[in-house]
Design a protein around this motif. Structure first.
Motif, PDB file in Angstrom:
ATOM      1  N   MET A 105       0.832  -1.197   0.000  1.00 10.55           N
ATOM      2  CA  MET A 105       0.000   0.000   0.000  1.00 10.55           C
ATOM      3  C   MET A 105       0.877   1.261   0.000  1.00 10.55           C
ATOM      4  O   MET A 105       0.575   2.238  -0.690  1.00 10.55           O
ATOM      5  N   LYS A 106       1.932   1.217   0.769  1.00 15.95           N
ATOM      6  CA  LYS A 106       2.847   2.356   0.805  1.00 15.95           C
ATOM      7  C   LYS A 106       3.439   2.626  -0.568  1.00 15.95           C
ATOM      8  O   LYS A 106       3.575   3.779  -0.991  1.00 15.95           O
ATOM      9  N   ALA A 107       3.781   1.553  -1.281  1.00 12.50           N
ATOM     10  CA  ALA A 107       4.345   1.701  -2.621  1.00 12.50           C
ATOM     11  C   ALA A 107       3.340   2.316  -3.593  1.00 12.50           C
ATOM     12  O   ALA A 107       3.720   2.964  -4.573  1.00 12.50           O
ATOM     13  N   GLN A 108       2.040   2.134  -3.309  1.00 10.32           N
ATOM     14  CA  GLN A 108       0.990   2.709  -4.143  1.00 10.32           C
ATOM     15  C   GLN A 108       0.567   4.093  -3.662  1.00 10.32           C
ATOM     16  O   GLN A 108      -0.366   4.695  -4.198  1.00 10.32           O
ATOM     17  N   GLY A 109       1.220   4.580  -2.616  1.00 14.94           N
ATOM     18  CA  GLY A 109       0.868   5.893  -2.085  1.00 14.94           C
ATOM     19  C   GLY A 109      -0.412   5.894  -1.279  1.00 14.94           C
ATOM     20  O   GLY A 109      -1.108   6.907  -1.195  1.00 14.94           O
ATOM     21  N   ILE A 110      -0.733   4.748  -0.663  1.00 14.44           N
ATOM     22  CA  ILE A 110      -1.977   4.612   0.088  1.00 14.44           C
ATOM     23  C   ILE A 110      -1.688   4.292   1.553  1.00 14.44           C
ATOM     24  O   ILE A 110      -0.861   3.427   1.866  1.00 14.44           O
ATOM     25  N   LYS A 111      -2.354   5.001   2.447  1.00  8.35           N
ATOM     26  CA  LYS A 111      -2.245   4.751   3.881  1.00  8.35           C
ATOM     27  C   LYS A 111      -3.311   3.745   4.307  1.00  8.35           C
ATOM     28  O   LYS A 111      -4.374   3.652   3.689  1.00  8.35           O
ATOM     29  N   LEU A 112      -3.038   3.020   5.393  1.00 10.15           N
ATOM     30  CA  LEU A 112      -4.002   2.053   5.918  1.00 10.15           C
ATOM     31  C   LEU A 112      -4.599   2.535   7.240  1.00 10.15           C
ATOM     32  O   LEU A 112      -3.882   3.035   8.112  1.00 10.15           O
ATOM     33  N   ASN A 113      -5.904   2.366   7.367  1.00 13.65           N
ATOM     34  CA  ASN A 113      -6.647   2.719   8.574  1.00 13.65           C
ATOM     35  C   ASN A 113      -7.349   1.458   9.058  1.00 13.65           C
ATOM     36  O   ASN A 113      -7.982   0.754   8.275  1.00 13.65           O
ATOM     37  N   LEU A 114      -7.247   1.161  10.356  1.00 18.41           N
ATOM     38  CA  LEU A 114      -7.840  -0.051  10.918  1.00 18.41           C
ATOM     39  C   LEU A 114      -9.036   0.284  11.811  1.00 18.41           C
ATOM     40  O   LEU A 114      -8.944   1.151  12.683  1.00 18.41           O
ATOM     41  N   TRP A 115     -10.143  -0.425  11.597  1.00 18.63           N
ATOM     42  CA  TRP A 115     -11.308  -0.312  12.472  1.00 18.63           C
ATOM     43  C   TRP A 115     -11.069  -1.086  13.766  1.00 18.63           C
ATOM     44  O   TRP A 115     -10.476  -2.170  13.758  1.00 18.63           O
ATOM     45  N   GLU A 116     -11.547  -0.516  14.879  1.00 17.70           N
ATOM     46  CA  GLU A 116     -11.520  -1.240  16.150  1.00 17.70           C
ATOM     47  C   GLU A 116     -12.448  -0.543  17.135  1.00 17.70           C
ATOM     48  O   GLU A 116     -12.995   0.518  16.856  1.00 17.70           O
ATOM     49  N   HIS A 117     -12.659  -1.165  18.286  1.00 17.19           N
ATOM     50  CA  HIS A 117     -13.235  -0.474  19.431  1.00 17.19           C
ATOM     51  C   HIS A 117     -12.438  -0.894  20.660  1.00 17.19           C
ATOM     52  O   HIS A 117     -11.515  -1.713  20.562  1.00 17.19           O
ATOM     53  N   ALA A 118     -12.766  -0.346  21.828  1.00 19.55           N
ATOM     54  CA  ALA A 118     -11.889  -0.495  22.995  1.00 19.55           C
ATOM     55  C   ALA A 118     -12.323  -1.578  23.967  1.00 19.55           C
ATOM     56  O   ALA A 118     -11.828  -1.625  25.094  1.00 19.55           O
ATOM     57  N   TYR A 119     -13.272  -2.447  23.576  1.00 27.43           N
ATOM     58  CA  TYR A 119     -13.660  -3.550  24.453  1.00 27.43           C
ATOM     59  C   TYR A 119     -12.774  -4.754  24.128  1.00 27.43           C
ATOM     60  O   TYR A 119     -12.754  -5.234  22.997  1.00 27.43           O
TER      61      TYR A 119
END
Length: 336
Positions: A105-119
């Motif tokens: 993804m970095k090579a494609q110029g794209i950042k990654l975002n991860l879904w989560e919650h705190a439980y």
């Protein structure tokens, strides 16, 4: 005002002479406006919840091949081994090589975002360490960390830094921190007001602070490293307008998004009117315009079978017909 356990409280008044001036003064008092990362001001696309690693590669190729700009890809619950409650561990059935994914993804110029919650699920590596730094009620059999104390915040932040931030994850989408009263299948989506936390506060007080404390815990990993980021979150409280994070909701009605954009301005917070579903190309165009002109542009396909990317191509084609054929009745398009 009823403030449990407090002898009194402070009242802050921000006056005009205009409403705009009052809001400006409030924002300055809160630390000034947010300073998101530049990539966060681009377009974020969220994958369908059950997407696998190859699906992400295919979708990135689809965007790039069709010249659709995209800066951030978001992964929804299935990236983890358990999601309600969370393990914060990559699911090898869906993502067998996370570092390869991050690097490609970095090579494609794209950042990654991860879904989560705190439980925190019992299967999580930090469950045992946090057992003594959590509330006395669980949600989905998961611990509710006491972010008002230093122990839980430190353990939670350190784990995320080593497991994700240091590996190249650029930001997070933080869900279920808004004290939803939704119940489904006998399970309640939040901890009750009578919950007691080691720091001495109760569930009612924690509900008001949980989103902000959760964000501060997670963002500390980027702030300490002097890294810019841009998060998504379900809840924030007062004096949070300096944080690089945008509020979002699971609402689906376009008119509600419009109203929320206006109202969020009165709190100084940023609002994300996600493009989730549309009944027609015209509605998709209108929702896209709303998202593009807002503080965060998100196309969220977490549950959709049809990818918004296909509709984007339809918009592009419609725009070409509309603009290049003046004698035709004008169709709704993003260019016109």
């Amino acid at each position: 005002m009823d403030i449990p356990g407090a002898k009194g409280g402070d009242v802050f008044i921000f006056n005009g002479p205009t409403l705009k001036t009052a809001l400006q003064r409030y924002n300055l008092f809160s630390g000034g406006g947010a300073m998101p990362a530049m990539w966060g001001l681009g377009l974020q696309y969220r994958m369908k919840a059950d997407s696998k690693q190859q699906d992400v590669y295919n979708m990135v190729s689809y965007f790039r091949d069709n010249h659709i700009p995209c800066d951030v890809f978001g992964l929804e619950p299935k990236w983890q081994t358990t999601a309600y409650s969370c393990s914060y561990v990559w699911n090898p059935e869906y993502f067998n090589s996370p570092q390869e994914l991050i690097d490609k993804m970095k090579a494609q110029g794209i950042k990654l975002n991860l879904w989560e919650h705190a439980y925190i699920n019992p299967a999580s590596p930090i469950f045992g360490a946090l057992a003594g730094a959590a509330g006395d009620y669980k949600v989905w059999n998961g611990l509710v960390p006491d972010f008002a104390g230093k122990t839980a915040s430190s353990i939670f932040a350190d784990y995320h830094k080593k497991a994700f931030v240091d590996q190249g994850i650029a930001s997070f989408k933080m869900d279920e921190c808004d004290n939803s009263n939704l119940s489904e299948g006998g399970a309640v989506w939040a901890f009750p007001d009578q919950t007691q936390f080691p720091s001495g506060i109760d569930g009612e007080q924690m509900h008001q602070q949980f989103g902000t404390l959760y964000f501060q815990t997670m963002y500390s990993n980027y702030k300490k490293s002097n890294k810019r980021s841009y998060f998504n979150i379900r809840s924030l409280n007062g004096f949070a307008s300096s944080y690089p994070v945008s509020l979002y909701s699971d609402t689906y009605v376009h008119q509600e998004y419009i109203r929320m954009i206006s109202n969020s301005g009165f709190s100084g917070l940023l609002w994300s009117p996600e493009v989730r579903e549309s009944a027609s190309v015209t509605e998709l165009c209108r929702r896209t315009q709303t998202a593009i002109l807002s503080s965060q542009t998100v196309f969220n396909s977490w549950y959709l079978k049809a990818r918004p990317g296909y509709s984007m191509i339809a918009i592009k084609t419609t725009a070409a017909r509309c603009c290049q054929t003046p004698k035709r009745p004008r169709l709704t398009c993003v260019r016109c």
